[in-house]
Enzyme design. Structure first.
Site, PDB file in Angstrom:
ATOM      1  N   HIS A  54       1.286   3.972   2.109  1.00 40.86           N
ATOM      2  CA  HIS A  54       1.727   4.767   3.241  1.00 40.86           C
ATOM      3  C   HIS A  54       3.253   4.958   3.186  1.00 40.86           C
ATOM      4  O   HIS A  54       3.983   4.040   2.803  1.00 40.86           O
ATOM      5  CB  HIS A  54       1.318   4.106   4.555  1.00 40.86           C
ATOM      6  N   HIS A 100       0.860  -1.184   0.000  1.00 42.32           N
ATOM      7  CA  HIS A 100       0.000   0.000   0.000  1.00 42.32           C
ATOM      8  C   HIS A 100       0.893   1.230   0.000  1.00 42.32           C
ATOM      9  O   HIS A 100       2.123   1.121   0.050  1.00 42.32           O
ATOM     10  CB  HIS A 100      -0.970  -0.002   1.184  1.00 42.32           C
ATOM     11  N   ASP A 111       5.778   4.916   5.163  1.00 45.47           N
ATOM     12  CA  ASP A 111       6.719   4.002   5.814  1.00 45.47           C
ATOM     13  C   ASP A 111       6.907   2.715   5.015  1.00 45.47           C
ATOM     14  O   ASP A 111       7.849   1.957   5.279  1.00 45.47           O
ATOM     15  CB  ASP A 111       6.278   3.683   7.246  1.00 45.47           C
ATOM     16  N   HIS A 112       6.064   2.484   4.016  1.00 45.50           N
ATOM     17  CA  HIS A 112       6.204   1.324   3.140  1.00 45.50           C
ATOM     18  C   HIS A 112       6.670   1.703   1.739  1.00 45.50           C
ATOM     19  O   HIS A 112       7.394   0.942   1.100  1.00 45.50           O
ATOM     20  CB  HIS A 112       4.873   0.581   3.025  1.00 45.50           C
TER      21      HIS A 112
END
Length: 276
Positions: free
Chosen positions: A89, A87, A91-92
């Site tokens: 976000h 996904h 932090d990913h």
């Protein structure tokens, strides 16, 4: 000290970089926080006898981390051939563009805005690289673009933020929707029952050895929280902040802003179903 074997999903314990299954290696990003737990788990996936690898969730835009991912793959004799995102976000996914530069790879994701290249990801897709097979499982709810990746050869599933290695995840209202999330958890439960999945490779936290137990815990937790929110509203707590203070009184206050997102999603769900 709590015995990990008694916790939901049977977490392995300390989160470390290194092999997790025959085909999955974790490189832990240095972005630990109350929301990211020990940090983001960046997964390198490859068949043991192949020189090609897939990376899932390069993580934040941290040059040192991204280069460590590349170095880890190369030290194992692997060339990174493709980047996938669970996904969008940060932090990913924030480091995905830079990681694509470092590895000369395409980035495939559900959200077209996150892709680099012509190919996206959709329900039913099978990603095949160097003999490795990943099956795309749509799991909206945490976000509308959330995906999981089923790794049949290891009887494992990479869950991003849909199922964490510790604690529970946020339904990130308004993009995330509780009804979608509950459907996604049931879809994951089917993988554990019908497809023999027993290992969860999460986006944060330790590997879980009991996938079915983890998903059942999540479903029970969501049902419990939903009932608490419904009761709180019936008792006159109408504003989401009031519901959070009442229902999540036992939760660290630093997590209340995230809890409010889930509460808003739960209140929307209850209203849609005529329960409040």
């Amino acid at each position: 000290m709590t015995d990990a074997s008694t916790l939901p999903g049977r977490p392995r314990g300390v989160v470390v970089s290194g092999p997790a299954t025959s085909r999955a290696v974790n490189v832990l990003a240095p972005n630990a926080s109350v929301m990211t737990l020990d940090g983001t788990n960046t997964w390198i996936l490859a068949e043991p006898d192949s020189d090609l690898a897939v990376v899932v969730d390069p993580g934040p835009l941290d040059e040192g981390h991204l280069r460590t991912v590349v170095d880890t793959a190369e030290a194992a004799g692997k060339r990174i051939a493709l980047t996938l995102l669970t996904h969008g976000h940060p932090d990913h996914a924030e480091g995905a563009s830079r990681f694509a530069e470092l590895t000369a790879t395409r980035v495939r994701a559900l959200d077209p805005a996150l892709r680099l290249g012509d190919e996206g990801l959709a329900a039913g897709d099978v990603v095949a690289v160097g003999g490795l097979e990943l099956r795309v499982v749509p799991t909206p709810g945490h976000t509308s673009d959330s995906l999981c990746f089923h790794l049949p050869a290891d009887r494992a599933v990479l869950t991003g933020d849909t199922v964490l290695g510790r604690g529970t995840t946020v339904v990130a209202h308004p993009d995330g929707r509780l009804g979608d999330y509950l459907d996604s958890l049931r879809r994951l439960r089917s993988l554990t029952v019908d497809d023999g999945v027993h290992t969860v490779l999460p986006g944060h936290g330790p590997v879980l050895e009991d996938a079915q137990g983890a998903v059942e815990f999540y479903l029970a937790h969501r049902a419990h929280r939903l009932a608490q929110v419904e009761t709180a509203v019936e008792n006159g707590y109408r504003a989401p902040t009031q519901v959070v203070a009442h229902v999540y009184a036992d939760v660290d206050r630093s997590l209340w802003p995230a809890a409010e997102l889930s509460v808003r999603a739960q209140m929307d769900y209850l209203e849609e179903h005529g329960l409040i």
